[in-house]
Design a protein around this motif. Structure first.
Motif, PDB file in Angstrom:
ATOM      1  N   ASP A  80      10.275  -0.409  -0.269  1.00  0.00           N
ATOM      2  CA  ASP A  80       9.160  -0.900   0.532  1.00  0.00           C
ATOM      3  C   ASP A  80       8.045  -1.428  -0.352  1.00  0.00           C
ATOM      4  OD1 ASP A  80       6.911   1.289   0.219  1.00  0.00           O
ATOM      5  OD2 ASP A  80       8.764   2.412   0.552  1.00  0.00           O
ATOM      6  N   GLY A  81       7.152  -2.201   0.282  1.00  0.00           N
ATOM      7  CA  GLY A  81       6.100  -2.875  -0.459  1.00  0.00           C
ATOM      8  C   GLY A  81       5.102  -1.955  -1.122  1.00  0.00           C
ATOM      9  N   GLY A  82       4.918  -0.755  -0.570  1.00  0.00           N
ATOM     10  CA  GLY A  82       3.985   0.185  -1.164  1.00  0.00           C
ATOM     11  C   GLY A  82       4.392   0.674  -2.529  1.00  0.00           C
ATOM     12  N   VAL A 433       5.062  -7.569   1.214  1.00  0.00           N
ATOM     13  CA  VAL A 433       5.399  -7.668   2.624  1.00  0.00           C
ATOM     14  C   VAL A 433       6.496  -8.706   2.852  1.00  0.00           C
ATOM     15  CG1 VAL A 433       3.036  -7.064   3.295  1.00  0.00           C
ATOM     16  CG2 VAL A 433       3.694  -9.472   3.148  1.00  0.00           C
ATOM     17  N   ASN A 434       7.078  -8.627   4.045  1.00  0.00           N
ATOM     18  CA  ASN A 434       8.030  -9.634   4.491  1.00  0.00           C
ATOM     19  C   ASN A 434       7.270 -10.903   4.864  1.00  0.00           C
ATOM     20  OD1 ASN A 434       9.563 -11.170   6.637  1.00  0.00           O
ATOM     21  ND2 ASN A 434      11.110  -9.658   6.106  1.00  0.00           N
ATOM     22  N   THR A 435       7.741 -12.042   4.436  1.00  0.00           N
ATOM     23  CA  THR A 435       7.065 -13.301   4.736  1.00  0.00           C
ATOM     24  C   THR A 435       7.912 -14.248   5.581  1.00  0.00           C
ATOM     25  OG1 THR A 435       7.819 -14.168   2.613  1.00  0.00           O
ATOM     26  CG2 THR A 435       5.576 -13.263   2.713  1.00  0.00           C
ATOM     27  N   LYS A 436       9.142 -14.515   5.177  1.00  0.00           N
ATOM     28  CA  LYS A 436       9.962 -15.503   5.878  1.00  0.00           C
ATOM     29  C   LYS A 436      10.189 -15.101   7.337  1.00  0.00           C
ATOM     30  CE  LYS A 436      11.210 -18.518   2.584  1.00  0.00           C
ATOM     31  NZ  LYS A 436      10.876 -19.944   2.623  1.00  0.00           N
ATOM     32  N   GLY A 480      -0.212 -10.974   1.645  1.00  0.00           N
ATOM     33  CA  GLY A 480       0.360  -9.693   2.017  1.00  0.00           C
ATOM     34  C   GLY A 480      -0.263  -8.518   1.295  1.00  0.00           C
ATOM     35  N   GLN A 481      -0.452  -7.425   2.002  1.00  0.00           N
ATOM     36  CA  GLN A 481      -0.920  -6.185   1.409  1.00  0.00           C
ATOM     37  C   GLN A 481      -0.606  -5.037   2.362  1.00  0.00           C
ATOM     38  OE1 GLN A 481      -5.335  -7.395   1.676  1.00  0.00           O
ATOM     39  NE2 GLN A 481      -5.394  -5.192   2.055  1.00  0.00           N
ATOM     40  N   ILE A 482      -0.709  -3.820   1.865  1.00  0.00           N
ATOM     41  CA  ILE A 482      -0.540  -2.655   2.705  1.00  0.00           C
ATOM     42  C   ILE A 482      -1.883  -2.333   3.351  1.00  0.00           C
ATOM     43  CG2 ILE A 482       0.116  -0.224   2.782  1.00  0.00           C
ATOM     44  CD1 ILE A 482       2.415  -2.182   2.220  1.00  0.00           C
ATOM     45  N   VAL A 483      -1.877  -2.183   4.668  1.00  0.00           N
ATOM     46  CA  VAL A 483      -3.091  -1.951   5.446  1.00  0.00           C
ATOM     47  C   VAL A 483      -3.034  -0.564   6.066  1.00  0.00           C
ATOM     48  CG1 VAL A 483      -4.427  -2.713   7.448  1.00  0.00           C
ATOM     49  CG2 VAL A 483      -3.402  -4.407   5.914  1.00  0.00           C
ATOM     50  N   VAL A 491       0.874   0.417   6.698  1.00  0.00           N
ATOM     51  CA  VAL A 491       1.789  -0.568   7.271  1.00  0.00           C
ATOM     52  C   VAL A 491       1.602  -1.913   6.591  1.00  0.00           C
ATOM     53  CG1 VAL A 491       1.800   0.596   9.519  1.00  0.00           C
ATOM     54  CG2 VAL A 491       0.138  -1.232   9.081  1.00  0.00           C
ATOM     55  N   GLU A 492       2.571  -2.807   6.811  1.00  0.00           N
ATOM     56  CA  GLU A 492       2.456  -4.166   6.292  1.00  0.00           C
ATOM     57  C   GLU A 492       1.328  -4.911   6.998  1.00  0.00           C
ATOM     58  OE1 GLU A 492       5.976  -6.495   6.325  1.00  0.00           O
ATOM     59  OE2 GLU A 492       7.001  -5.294   4.810  1.00  0.00           O
ATOM     60  N   GLY A 493       0.596  -5.679   6.227  1.00  0.00           N
ATOM     61  CA  GLY A 493      -0.484  -6.463   6.798  1.00  0.00           C
ATOM     62  C   GLY A 493      -0.882  -7.603   5.883  1.00  0.00           C
ATOM     63  N   PHE A 494      -2.015  -8.238   6.216  1.00  0.00           N
ATOM     64  CA  PHE A 494      -2.427  -9.422   5.478  1.00  0.00           C
ATOM     65  C   PHE A 494      -3.941  -9.466   5.318  1.00  0.00           C
ATOM     66  CE2 PHE A 494       1.557 -10.446   7.532  1.00  0.00           C
ATOM     67  CZ  PHE A 494       2.279 -11.073   6.532  1.00  0.00           C
ATOM     68  N   ASN A 495      -4.360  -9.875   4.143  1.00  0.00           N
ATOM     69  CA  ASN A 495      -5.728 -10.312   3.905  1.00  0.00           C
ATOM     70  C   ASN A 495      -5.812 -11.768   4.360  1.00  0.00           C
ATOM     71  OD1 ASN A 495      -7.528 -11.963   1.907  1.00  0.00           O
ATOM     72  ND2 ASN A 495      -8.389  -9.909   1.917  1.00  0.00           N
TER      73      ASN A 495
END
Length: 556
Positions: A80-82, A433-436, A480-483, A491-495
């Motif tokens: 996972d992204g974390g 994070v997942n992007t596509k 992407g960043q962890i929020v 959780v996955e999130g975005f700036n």
């Protein structure tokens, strides 16, 4: 009484510039480049690694020199992204590779496209992604299969040489060079003249990656503003077509727009000037810190006047004449989607895949459909799109319908047309994070919620801070960043950055303090902001202009 010691002026810290005598490597990357040229790894791939397998690969080749041939280890599945920033490279990486195929100017024949498609289905689990530098990336590559892939690509005039690494990477060109009726000039020959320097030891050890664009496109589709070196089509002082020269653009964590040097470069001077600028970067570029090794930092410190003076005095035989700036782009979208007339009376058809996601099977279908409708030429664009050239009038509607049927529309929604996403956590070791998949889902949601939205609008997704998807220059850029949610969950999130654009007048996207959005909240947030834009915009006002005059509350 003790006299105070005289103050000693501290000299500027050396930046590892070869031209100033600093040849001692100052970081691990400079050391492995000193120990062996990145281009030398090809022989070890052919003779050793492809025969003895992944475990036989030397770490400095695996995580260093392999990039000189477009190879990156891809992310191990299930991490996972974390954990991206906490694991060692050997813990993050899989025993499979991403392989980047170099496509200068995005120019492909259907035979070349078929070869890439065939290699995808045979060796890459049917994967194929269009990048925003006109490459095609394959995934799930085994080291044992690399020689066969290289052989297949080279048999049709393609390669992976210097698709990555501290090298002159794939050189951008307008996909309609020689085709567009409104181009300033056809830059195809000038672009082709630079091919002789790809894979040449003279430029195989640059301070960092080095991105070139060369185009006569009236829409400025190669986004010259954010390339290390760009030749932009203009009409010279006497009306002769040539190029305006820009240097020092780039994004990542410290974005900068390129600077005009104010010179005019004739078509037959392009190779000479490219060599001069690239040599200057090689010799004067910063090598002490990787974070400052791009050309943009040297240009920012020197300024365009000093850069031009050094270029002309030390690397060119004579001064370059002054020249005019380029005209503004003729279309705010700066792409080539849709059906349009070519200068020869035939037509081209620009297609919008889902954020560049293709497959070998789909690439084969494109080649077959193009050929069945009279075309033998296909192009990739920097918007992760495809373009089919040379379509007769009586074949245009049939081809458009056939491509629509395989989910490659030539009349897409604004959201489908202008949403971009990097590789993301699916394969990239740097991503969070997942992007596509996320971008494709968001596009579908926005099409459903805002079916009549037709204003030019760019939405770019990036899985990490490095801005492979150009988030700072998008109308809305998502990093992407962890929020942390209100319940304390990670959780996955975005700036979010808003209102960016590819001009100095528009600038890089605006950050609103504290504005972070979870991935599940993202469709609601985007709908809310876009509805506010529709409701309060002035006549013909762009999204970026609306953002510039809006307060933070309106943008959250």
């Amino acid at each position: 009484m003790t006299q105070p010691r005289p103050t000693r002026r501290r000299s500027a810290r050396p930046e590892g510039q070869w031209a100033q005598g600093f040849r001692e490597p100052l970081n691990s990357t400079e050391r492995f480049k000193r120990d062996d040229d990145g281009l030398a790894v090809r022989r070890r791939v052919l003779d050793i690694y492809s025969n003895q397998g992944f475990s036989s690969i030397d770490p400095s080749d695996l995580r260093g020199r392999f990039r000189w041939y477009g190879l990156y280890t891809q992310r191990r599945q299930g991490i996972d992204g974390g954990r991206t920033a906490t694991l060692e490279p050997e813990e993050l990486e899989d025993e499979h590779f991403m392989l980047r195929v170099r496509i200068p100017g995005g120019q492909l024949t259907t035979a070349q496209l078929r070869m890439i498609a065939d290699l995808s289905t045979r060796y890459a689990r049917d994967s194929a992604d269009l990048t925003n530098r006109q490459n095609i990336q394959l995934h799930w590559i085994r080291i044992e299969d690399v020689p066969a892939i290289w052989e297949g690509l080279e048999s049709v005039g393609l390669s992976t040489t210097e698709a990555c690494g501290d090298t002159p990477r794939n050189m951008l060109g307008c996909p309609l060079a020689g085709v567009a009726a409104d181009e300033v000039l056809d830059a195809s020959a000038a672009l082709a003249s630079l091919g002789q320097f790809v894979g040449h030891s003279r430029f195989s050890n640059l301070p960092r990656k080095y991105k070139t664009a060369i185009s006569g496109c009236a829409q400025h589709c190669t986004v010259h503003e954010i390339n290390d070196l760009a030749f932009v089509g203009v009409h010279g002082p006497d009306g002769t077509p040539g190029f305006d020269l820009w240097v020092g653009g780039g994004l990542s964590t410290n974005p900068k727009f390129g600077q005009r040097l104010g010179v005019f470069v004739a078509e037959d001077q392009v190779a000479t000037v490219w060599v001069a600028v690239t040599s200057l970067f090689r010799d004067y570029g910063y090598r002490r810190s990787r974070n400052k090794a791009r050309l943009k930092f040297l240009v920012a410190d020197w300024g365009p006047e000093r850069f031009r003076q050094t270029l002309e005095k030390e690397y060119l035989d004579a001064a370059l004449p002054d020249g005019p700036p380029p005209a503004p782009p003729t279309d705010p979208r700066r792409d080539h989607v849709g059906a349009h007339r070519q200068r020869d009376g035939l037509n081209y058809l620009g297609l919008a895949p889902r954020v560049g996601r293709m497959s070998g099977t789909l690439l084969t279908q494109v080649a077959e459909l193009a050929e069945a409708h009279g075309s033998r030429r296909v192009r990739t664009s920097i918007e992760q799109n495809l373009i089919v050239l040379d379509i007769p009038d009586d074949q245009l509607d049939s081809l458009s319908t056939a491509l629509d049927a395989v989910d490659l529309p030539s009349r897409p929604s604004t959201f489908r047309r202008q949403t971009m996403a990097c590789t993301g956590i699916e394969f990239c070791k740097l991503a969070i994070v997942n992007t596509k998949d996320r971008a494709m889902t968001v596009v579908e949601e926005l099409e459903r919620r805002l079916p009549n939205f037709d204003t030019p609008f760019t939405l770019n997704f990036n899985g990490c801070p490095n801005s492979c998807a150009r988030i700072q220059t998008a109308d809305i850029g998502l990093r992407g960043q962890i929020v942390t949610t209100v319940d304390g969950d990670q959780v996955e999130g975005f700036n979010v950055q808003l209102g960016g654009g590819l001009t100095a007048q528009t600038g890089f996207g605006r950050k609103v303090r504290g504005l972070k959005v979870t991935a599940t909240e993202l469709p609601d947030y985007l709908e809310r902001v876009l509805r506010r834009f529709q409701d309060t915009r002035q006549p013909d006002e762009s999204f970026s202009a609306w953002v510039a005059r809006s307060d933070d509350t309106t943008l959250t």
